[in-house]
Write a protein that holds these residues in place. Structure first.
Motif, short mmCIF file in Angstrom:
data_model
loop_
_atom_site.label_atom_id
_atom_site.label_comp_id
_atom_site.label_asym_id
_atom_site.label_seq_id
_atom_site.Cartn_x
_atom_site.Cartn_y
_atom_site.Cartn_z
N SER A 194 33.57 34.03 52.17
CA SER A 194 34.77 34.71 51.66
C SER A 194 35.33 33.90 50.49
O SER A 194 35.54 32.69 50.59
CB SER A 194 35.83 34.79 52.78
N LYS A 195 35.56 34.60 49.42
CA LYS A 195 36.01 33.92 48.21
C LYS A 195 37.47 33.48 48.35
O LYS A 195 38.31 34.22 48.81
CB LYS A 195 35.86 34.87 47.00
N GLN A 196 37.74 32.21 47.94
CA GLN A 196 39.13 31.71 47.98
C GLN A 196 39.89 32.27 46.80
O GLN A 196 39.44 32.21 45.66
CB GLN A 196 39.14 30.17 47.89
N ASN A 197 41.05 32.82 47.10
CA ASN A 197 41.87 33.37 46.03
C ASN A 197 42.73 32.27 45.40
O ASN A 197 43.40 31.52 46.11
CB ASN A 197 42.80 34.46 46.58
N ALA A 198 42.71 32.20 44.10
CA ALA A 198 43.52 31.19 43.38
C ALA A 198 44.98 31.60 43.40
O ALA A 198 45.32 32.79 43.27
CB ALA A 198 43.03 31.06 41.94
N THR A 199 45.85 30.61 43.54
CA THR A 199 47.29 30.84 43.50
C THR A 199 47.71 31.05 42.06
O THR A 199 47.17 30.42 41.14
CB THR A 199 48.04 29.60 44.08
N ASP A 200 48.71 31.90 41.87
CA ASP A 200 49.25 32.10 40.51
C ASP A 200 50.23 30.96 40.23
O ASP A 200 51.41 31.02 40.52
CB ASP A 200 49.96 33.45 40.42
N VAL A 201 49.67 29.89 39.68
CA VAL A 201 50.50 28.70 39.42
C VAL A 201 51.58 29.01 38.40
O VAL A 201 52.72 28.53 38.49
CB VAL A 201 49.62 27.53 38.96
N ILE A 202 51.24 29.82 37.41
CA ILE A 202 52.22 30.14 36.36
C ILE A 202 53.43 30.82 36.98
O ILE A 202 54.58 30.52 36.64
CB ILE A 202 51.57 31.03 35.27
N ALA A 203 53.19 31.74 37.92
CA ALA A 203 54.31 32.43 38.59
C ALA A 203 55.13 31.44 39.41
O ALA A 203 56.36 31.50 39.45
CB ALA A 203 53.76 33.54 39.48
N ASN A 204 54.40 30.50 40.05
CA ASN A 204 55.09 29.49 40.86
C ASN A 204 55.98 28.61 39.98
O ASN A 204 57.14 28.32 40.32
CB ASN A 204 54.04 28.64 41.59
N VAL A 205 55.45 28.19 38.84
CA VAL A 205 56.22 27.35 37.91
C VAL A 205 57.43 28.12 37.39
O VAL A 205 58.54 27.61 37.29
CB VAL A 205 55.33 26.86 36.75
N SER A 206 57.18 29.37 37.06
CA SER A 206 58.26 30.22 36.56
C SER A 206 59.37 30.35 37.60
O SER A 206 60.56 30.29 37.26
CB SER A 206 57.70 31.61 36.20
N TYR A 251 47.03 21.78 43.10
CA TYR A 251 48.40 21.90 42.62
C TYR A 251 49.36 21.93 43.82
O TYR A 251 49.06 22.47 44.88
CB TYR A 251 48.57 23.19 41.80
N HIS A 252 50.58 21.32 43.58
CA HIS A 252 51.61 21.36 44.61
C HIS A 252 52.96 21.58 43.94
O HIS A 252 53.19 21.15 42.80
CB HIS A 252 51.64 20.04 45.41
#
Length: 1771
Positions: free
Chosen positions: A1250-1262, A1346-1347
């Motif tokens: 199962s492919k790991q989905n990347a987190t939307d870091v840009i949205a998180n930073v925003s 990323y955290h």
């Protein structure tokens, strides 16, 4: 000679023989009565005693003619001893080993060869008695000798002691003890002493002889007084004035040796009880005796046990050098004691005229002739022409001559014991050495007819002892006196002394008719021979009491005084003394040479003012002009609109011109002679200075006397105002003392320093400071402040003190006592009385300026007082009438008070309660000084002294006055605080520790009665003594340490430079304060770094535990609980370290060394910095732990998937192996590969990925950005919604002014060259972006997931920096755009990092990555190969080696940081600045300077990195750290292997898990590598452990080699903690820059309240130009802040504001003036050298460089750098 006893009669001999024969018969042999003839043996015959010694007897026997050989048997015995000797027959027999003084019986028989024996011959002999041995004279005095000897052998009956002199027996005594004292001997006689022993048998030994000389009366007395050493090594002033235990402890006099010290102690404090000296052992009190014993009461104490005060005085004069004698005579005269005129030496029978001793006595009086004019005469007694009346005694006298004299000289209201007499304490003790002492005193009228005894001055001499034994003294007095009064009882004998007088002197006979020995006939006979009338004879008749007799005597003396033409100066008496063979104390070559030198200087003085101009030209108007220029350089009052630095340069040129003018003068004859004279050997130099001082005082006194008379006459005519003013000026300038010559010497020296170093004139004067330092050490007062010019020649004083520091033991410390008060209130007298010193107090010589004097501290109390010397500073009076007419008199008083209070440990303040107005003025000055000291960190103590208060209840009665004083002090404090802009000080007690009860002293008036005949008041001396004790005890209890001499020098320079400015507190700069601050910063930095290092180590270990959490074995708790435990532990560790730092700080301020009290004001700042550091560390630690835990938790699912895949694959591989083995066919590797590939392809297809989905870091930073700005208002939302985060940060950040209005202002500011707000914001943005970029880069390099805390950390950093830069106003648009830009960059970078992390940990990729490893393992298992060695290598290379490398990289960074921070340049921010600037100077590269000024933070970052690179490239320390951590990790691995072996794991998996579990706290082992390693592992634990140990051992040198070969830049890049970043954070500080010149802040601690920098720059370097000319500005803000120039800037809204009040605009900045005029030479040099280049770079015109700037050399620039940063090291 021993006696023998022979037997003369035959019967006696026969009887004796029979007894002997019986006694001597041999055992076992029977004799016959009559032996046959053939057996006959002849007896020895008559025995003689040849000699008998103490232990030996020699016997003689007749010679035998027999041819037969015989043997002699000698038997001897006594009561205690017996023996026998056998020897060949001979004529002489010696017996040894006998006892001395003993009777022995000897018996001798002759024995034949056949054994036959003769009759015995016997005799008795006495051995010689032993004489006494080792006779020692154990005690000698003038009339007795004490002997002691060893007890000899034998039975001693007694000893016979014979004392002989010149062959005659003086005494013969017997004693039964082995010691004896011979009494009643003559003084100074050599005696022969014989001691013989008489035994009980009556025998007497030979005498043992020695000789001894009795001491003379003088030697004996000196020994008794403990002064024998000083008879040759004379007492000096420095010895008797030094402070010892006796100074502070009032111990009673217990023995005679204490008496001289007691007398001197009292006398030096001018205490009239000084002569009342008696031992407590002699005068024991009987008040405790409760029994009645009248006989005991009537028994008088034997006065012979006590010493006569005159003997003590005579002894002290004989044992003192000329200067002590002079001081003693002066103090005795002040006490109205008589002083020695002729000093006898009873040993040499020589007496000395004490002319030098009396030289310093000056008396003031008013004779009858000056009654109406109220004038007075002041002169030295040795040069005053006065009649002398002498009083002598002929024979025994029943009247006390001295007591009569005391009554004669005292009026009924004011009796005083001028002369010691019989009825004084100890006055009746017999005189031992003072007979022949001639004393002198003076009666001086005070101008009051009702009280004056004599209307004219008269000298009175008193000869001690009978003139019959003091003929020389008597003849001297007859030739020098106007009249001689001879006291007598009888004139029957020795009257020829009177009748044979050749010199015609008036003789008066004074007799006591009441005496039984009085004879009228003898009186008539002598009177007739002398031709005397009734007027020349005074008799105390039967009905006359002392008062009537004294009245008659007074009339007679008065008549002689009024009518005598015989007047003689004591100086003239020297000629008569020479004729009579009397020594004169001034005859020594040193004294005469010194007198000639002093006379050569003063002989030329006709007019003092002209003499000063001609002979002392350098200290005149030139020095005053220099002083004015110096003060103007600091105050800049007249700068007007002129360029400040150009104005200062012009002042410097004027100063150089004045120095050049000074150097143009040839050294005057007077100064040449003066310098030559003080360069002479020690004692001659001292004599010279004393002669010179006395000569100059005489000249000044004469001149002042004439001027006063003129002043009086002119004052009668009110029209003579100009003439009165001129005389007034002359009165002020007519003072001429030694200080003027030293002042001239100082100016000659200072002027020479402006010459080139190689100049011969300069080199010839380099020794002058050492001469003055030697004088200071000898106890001479030296001028500190020039009272005429109101200035300190700082270089001169500094060099003297520096030389003094070289002369005394290293690290010597001083305490300082000063006195302040109104003029002529007895300040100098107070110090002179208190310490016995010699500050000038003569008439017309009020102290001007300030003088310092050094007193030694005795070794026994140095430790107690914590100092080696005490410095006393005497100051001129405040509110001086001479200065009151000047406009700046108040300023002068403030300067002086501030200086001396700042220098002192204790300040004595003389105040007068009666003059409230004057008192208020004084208090205001004093309070100003104390307030200033409090603000600069100095805490002197003060004592208020109220003089002329004599009431015993003064302390109680003045309670109200003390409260009033405190109230006034509080009022003065508030007023002073307001003026000094330190209004938080409300009360005097806020400024310093002060108690009204213990801080006030009430001292009675100085004189006990009316001068000139009044002695010093004993109450005054005692009160001053109590004050002195209190001061010294206060020193002993001081918390702060005493200053070293160089520290005192530094305080002097700092204080004086500061008082030259108008605002002292603002201007004060002190290197001691700077030193103390630097030490505090250095210590705090160490604590801070220890804290950081400890927390880094702890966090590293915690992160390791988190990374290993759940990898090997199932944990007892979940991650959340584990994280909470770690956070709790972190808080505990943080709290411990915070407490530790605060405790360190507390302990640091407790120490007494290092001047820590000077930086007490910074304690709170550093405490706050420690708390702030803890908060920062806590936030950082929690964020790191949370991020690590979250990332580890996020990996759990991925790890589970990987683990399942691995298990599945392992099962398939195992099945394939079984399948292939089941074919029973030998398979080739190719066939195995084909089978493995088929299995792998099939398995991978069947596994679910199962492919790991990347987190939307840009949205998180925003999201976090919006959260951060959510409290900023709705306008922020609009701004955020205008641009998406994806579009931010794509181009470099450029801030532009929004709106037409702002753009217009921006344009105008650019035209006006004002500080541009937009540019300022752009600079702030650039700095913040650089910092945040570093954070982002650091996170990216770690390749973690990323955290959220990452972006939170960045936003927090932006907020922190924006908050710090409060100086620049920032609008919300700027903040939003900046955060968007940084967050846009961060979001993209973090997104990439996150995606890279997912890719790196993708299960499919990880599985395929290990395909070849699985293939190899498959083949090994199939072929049943031993995997132990291979698996050990694999585990080492894939699991352990990366973990070890990571471990080293984690800890190498802190190690390098540790090493770098121990280096000088990184110890504090200030030293960092110094090092960078010094490096720039050494490179002389313009681009570097430009980069440093314009891009300070970038330049500094690169400079630090360069230093780290340079340090690490050296390799040794870096390699050592790598090696240490490598060894540490290898040891941990080996320990884990050994531990796992001991646990005896069942299989390979358990063994590996056990090893990894034991390493979980230290090494992070990759789970992927570990899982791959565990597949198909058939190794046995025992064999694997063996090979693993071997592999680990091989890994160590391999890694060591790799570390060595790795490029240092790569190493630094891989470090978890970047040393350059840690150092940058430490030294960059708060990042604030000076608002005027842009120099960076250097203040220590993060939470400092004030920003400061050591070295400010010309403003042109900060791109400031003149508006009209566009030239770069040369003004330096450290000069501008003391000028009247104004500035305008953004903060002033374009309005002009005075630089002096800059603090109103920039309250956080402290910009004190330069510490010296050369302090800013560094940047002056830089601007002058690169002027055109800077102008070109800044697009401006070159600065108009002041002329003096171009003369500054690179060396001077470096020196100024060291001075500014207070660096004392040579680089």
């Amino acid at each position: 000679m021993a006696e023998d006893v022979t037997m003369m009669e035959s019967s006696e001999e026969e009887d004796f023989y029979d007894a002997s024969e019986s006694f001597l018969e041999p055992r076992g042999e029977e004799g016959t009565d009559t032996p046959p003839q053939s057996d006959y043996v002849p007896p020895p015959g008559e025995i003689t005693v040849l000699s008998a010694g103490q232990e030996t007897v020699s016997l003689g026997l007749p010679v035998t003619d027999y041819s037969v050989g015989y043997t002699l048997q000698i038997d001897y015995y006594c009561d205690t001893q017996g023996g026998s000797i056998v020897k060949e027959d001979c004529s002489i027999v010696e017996v040894e080993g006998l006892n001395p003084g003993t009777e022995y019986t000897f018996s001798i028989i002759r024995i034949a060869d056949n054994g036959n024996r003769s009759k015995a011959a016997s005799l008795r002999v006495f051995t010689e008695p032993s004489p006494p041995v080792q006779i020692a004279v154990i005690k000698t005095n003038s009339e007795s000798l004490s002997l002691h000897w060893d007890i000899p052998a034998g039975e001693v009956e007694c000893y016979i002691v014979t004392c002989c002199s010149e062959g005659e027996i003086v005494q013969e005594l017997t004693t039964d003890t082995n010691n004896l004292t011979l009494s009643d001997l003559k003084p100074g006689v050599c005696y022969s002493l014989q001691v013989s022993v008489q035994l009980r048998n009556g025998r007497i030994s030979k005498p043992t002889v020695t000789s001894a000389q009795t001491k003379t009366r003088l030697e004996s007395l000196l020994e008794d007084l403990g002064l024998e050493r000083h008879y040759t090594e004379k007492l000096s002033l420095s010895t008797i004035l030094q402070i010892d235990k006796r100074t502070i402890i009032d111990e009673p006099v217990k023995c005679n040796s204490d008496l001289p010290r007691y007398f001197l102690k009292k006398l030096m404090m001018v205490n009239v009880t000084a002569r009342n000296v008696k031992c407590t052992s002699v005068c024991e009190s009987t008040c405790g005796d409760l029994q009645l014993d009248v006989d005991k009461l009537v028994k008088n104490i034997n006065s012979g046990d006590m010493l006569n005060p005159l003997d003590i005085i005579t002894a002290l004069f004989l044992c003192s050098d000329g200067f002590v004698q002079q001081e003693m005579a002066l103090k005795m005269s002040m006490c109205q004691f008589s002083v020695p005129l002729l000093l006898p030496n009873c040993d040499t029978k020589q007496c000395t005229l004490m002319l030098w001793a009396m030289r310093d006595i000056v008396k003031k009086y008013r004779p009858q002739s000056l009654l109406e004019s109220k004038g007075f005469i002041e002169d030295r007694v040795v040069v005053s022409e006065l009649p002398m009346i002498s009083f002598v005694r002929l024979g025994e006298c029943s009247m006390s001559k001295s007591e009569i004299l005391n009554k004669l000289l005292s009026n009924s209201q004011q009796y005083h014991d001028t002369f010691v007499h019989h009825n004084m304490e100890c006055g009746d003790s017999p005189r031992k050495i003072s007979n022949g002492l001639t004393e002198i005193t003076w009666y001086l009228p005070g101008g009051n007819k009702n009280m004056d005894i004599f209307s004219e001055p008269v000298a009175v001499a008193n000869l001690r002892g009978d003139i019959a034994s003091c003929e020389t003294q008597f003849y001297f007095l007859c030739q020098t006196s106007a009249a001689v009064f001879v006291f007598f009882d009888t004139l029957d004998s020795e009257y020829e002394l009177l009748t044979n007088l050749q010199h015609k002197v008036q003789i008066f006979l004074v007799g006591n008719h009441q005496s039984t020995r009085f004879s009228k006939d003898a009186l008539k006979k002598v009177a007739a021979k002398l031709g005397l009338t009734n007027n020349n004879i005074l008799l105390k008749t039967n009905h006359m009491n002392d008062a009537d007799f004294v009245k008659n005597l007074r009339k007679t003396v008065s008549n002689v005084v009024e009518n005598s033409k015989m007047k003689m100066r004591i100086e003239q008496m020297a000629d008569i003394a020479h004729k009579l063979g009397i020594r004169v104390d001034e005859e020594s070559p040193e004294c005469q040479t010194a007198k000639e030198n002093a006379d050569a200087i003063t002989a030329e003085i006709q007019d003092i003012l002209k003499y000063k101009d001609a002979q002392l030209p350098l200290q005149g108007q030139i020095w005053k002009d220099l002083t004015c220029l110096e003060k103007e350089e600091f105050r800049l009052r007249n700068v007007g609109s002129e360029d400040v630095e150009k104005y200062k340069s012009d002042l410097k040129i004027q100063k150089d011109a004045l120095r050049k003018k000074q150097n143009s003068y040839d050294m005057s004859d007077a100064m040449t002679c003066f310098i030559k004279a003080i360069s002479s050997p020690g004692i001659e130099r001292c004599y010279f200075l004393k002669w010179l001082r006395m000569n100059l005082d005489n000249v000044s006194r004469e001149k002042l006397s004439d001027l006063r008379e003129q002043y009086k006459k002119k004052c009668k005519d009110s029209e003579n105002k100009e003439e009165i003013k001129d005389i007034d000026r002359q009165l002020s300038n007519s003072s001429l003392g030694t200080e003027h010559f030293f002042r001239e010497m100082g100016q000659i020296y200072e002027a020479s320093l402006s010459l080139p170093e190689e100049d011969r004139s300069r080199q010839q004067l380099q020794h002058l400071p050492k001469l003055c330092a030697e004088l200071l050490l000898d106890g001479f007062p030296l001028e500190l402040v020039d009272g005429d010019a109101s200035n300190i020649p700082l270089r001169w004083v500094s060099d003297i003190l520096s030389q003094l520091n070289d002369l005394v033991p290293p690290e010597s410390k001083i305490r300082v006592v000063t006195v302040l008060g109104v003029q002529s209130t007895g300040k100098s007298t107070l110090l002179n009385t208190m310490f016995g010193v010699q500050f000038a107090v003569s008439s017309g010589r009020c102290t001007r300026g300030a003088f310092m004097l050094l007193i030694r501290i005795n070794e026994e109390v140095k430790k107690e007082l914590n100092c080696d010397f005490m410095m006393i500073i005497d100051t001129e009076g405040l509110k001086s009438p001479e200065l009151a007419q000047l406009d700046n008199s108040h300023e002068h008083d403030n300067e002086l008070a501030t200086l001396v209070v700042g220098l002192s440990d204790i300040t004595i303040i003389n105040i007068a309660m009666e003059n409230s107005t004057e008192m208020k003025d004084i208090l205001q000055i004093v309070v100003h000084a104390f307030l200033r000291m409090k603000e600069v960190g100095k805490k002197p103590k003060c004592q208020f002294v109220h003089q002329n208060v004599s009431d015993v209840s003064a302390h109680e009665k003045n309670l109200r006055d003390r409260k009033l004083l405190l109230q006034q002090l509080n009022e003065m404090t508030q007023a002073a605080a307001k003026m000094e802009q330190k209004e938080e000080n409300k009360n005097f007690t806020d400024v310093m520790e002060y108690s009204p009860d213990t801080g006030n002293w009430y001292i009675p008036g100085l004189w006990n009665g009316n001068p000139p005949m009044a002695p010093v008041n004993a109450g005054y001396s005692e009160a001053v003594y109590e004050l002195k004790k209190n001061i010294i005890q206060t020193f002993g209890g001081c918390d702060s340490s005493a200053n070293k001499i160089l520290d005192f020098t530094e305080w002097t320079k700092s204080l004086w430079n500061a008082v030259k400015h108008e605002n002292f507190i603002f201007s004060f700069r002190n290197s001691l304060v700077a030193d103390a601050y630097m030490r505090l910063c250095t210590e705090f930095n160490k604590w801070e770094w220890e804290f950081k290092k400890k927390m880094y180590t702890w966090v590293t270990e915690a992160e390791t535990k988190i990374s290993n959490f759940g990898k090997i074995k199932s944990e007892a708790c979940d991650m959340t609980e584990f994280l909470d435990d770690l956070k709790s532990e972190a808080c505990t560790v943080l709290s411990e370290w915070e407490t530790k730092i605060l405790e360190n700080l507390k302990e640091y301020f407790k120490q007494t060394e290092g001047h820590v009290y000077l930086v007490e004001g910074y304690r709170e700042d550093f405490a706050n910095s420690a708390k702030s550091l803890r908060r920062e560390m806590e936030s950082s630690v929690v964020n790191q732990l949370t991020a690590a835990a979250d990332i580890r938790q996020g990996m759990t699912e991925v790890d589970r998937i990987k683990e399942n895949h691995t298990k599945e694959l392992e099962g398939r591989v195992c099945a394939l192996i079984q399948e292939c083995r089941g074919r029973k066919v030998k398979m080739t590797d190719k066939e195995l590969d084909e089978e493995f590939d088929k299995m792998w392809s099939k398995t991978v297809k069947e596994l679910s990925f199962s492919k790991q989905n990347a987190t939307d870091v840009i949205a998180n930073v925003s999201y976090h950005l919006r959260e951060n700005l959510s409290r900023k208002g709705s306008h922020v939302c609009q701004l955020l919604s205008q641009t998406t985060l994806q579009d931010c940060g794509l181009v470099p950040f450029k801030y532009t002014a929004e709106g037409f209005c702002n753009q217009f202002i921006h344009t105008v500011r650019g035209i006006l060259k004002m500080k541009d707000h937009v540019l300022a914001l752009q600079n702030i943005a650039d700095r913040i972006i650089t910092e945040c970029t570093d954070i982002i880069t650091d996170k990216m390099n770690r390749k973690n997931n990323y955290h959220n805390t990452y972006i939170q950390e960045i936003l927090h950093k932006i907020d922190e920096r924006l908050q710090n830069d409060k100086d620049v106003k920032k609008d919300i648009e700027f903040e939003v755009s900046l955060k968007q830009h940084i967050c846009g960059v961060a979001a993209r970078q973090f997104q990439k990092m996150h995606e890279d992390f997912i890719q790196e940990n993708d299960p499919y990729r990880c599985l395929n990555q290990n395909k070849e490893k699985y293939r190899a393992d498959f083949k090994d298992v199939f072929h049943k190969r031993d995997q132990c060695q291979k698996k050990a290598e694999e585990f080492t290379n894939r699991c352990l080696r990366p973990a070890v490398e990571d471990f080293v990289n984690r800890f190498l960074g802190p190690d390098i940081s540790d090493e770098m921070q121990s280096r000088f340049e990184f110890s504090t921010r200030k030293f960092f600045q110094y090092s960078v600037l010094l490096d720039l100077l050494s490179k002389h590269n313009f681009e570097d300077y430009l980069s440093f000024i314009c891009s300070y933070e970038d330049y500094v970052a690169k400079w630090i990195f360069g230093r780290v690179l340079e340090h690490s490239s050296k390799g040794s320390t870096t390699s050592e750290s790598e090696d240490r951590h490598l060894k540490s990790s290898i040891k941990s691995i080996n320990d884990a292997i050994d531990g796992a072996k001991e646990d005896k794991s069942g299989n390979m998996k358990e063994f590996i898990e056990d090893v990894c579990h034991k390493l979980r706290g230290k090494l992070v082992i990759s789970k992927d590598a570990l899982d791959a390693f565990m597949i198909l592992n058939n190794a046995t634990p025992e064999q694997f452990a063996h090979w693993l140990t071997v592999c680990v051992k091989d890994m160590e040198p391999a890694l060591r080699k790799k570390f060595k070969e790795t490029d240092i830049r790569v190493k630094l890049q891989n470090l978890h903690v970047k040393p350059q970043k840690e150092l940058y954070t430490k030294v960059i500080g708060c990042s604030k820059v000076c608002p005027f010149c842009k120099a960076p802040c250097e203040a220590g601690g993060k939470e400092h309240k004030e920003h400061c920098t050591s070295l400010h720059r010309p403003e042109g370097l900060g791109q400031f130009t003149w508006r009209r000319t566009q030239e770069l500005v040369t003004d330096i803000c450290s000069s501008l802040v003391v000028s009247d120039v104004s500035f305008r800037c953004n903060e002033t809204n374009g309005e002009y504001h005075p630089f002096k009040n800059y603090i109103q605009i920039f309250p956080d900045w402290k910009i004190p003036p330069d510490a010296s005029l050369q302090a800013s030479d560094y940047w002056k040099y830089v601007l002058a050298k690169f002027n055109k280049k800077f102008a070109k770079a800044y697009k401006a015109k070159p600065a108009d460089i002041p002329a003096t700037w171009n003369k500054i050399t690179s060396k001077q620039a470096e020196d100024s750098l060291k001075e500014s940063f207070n660096v004392k090291r040579d680089d």
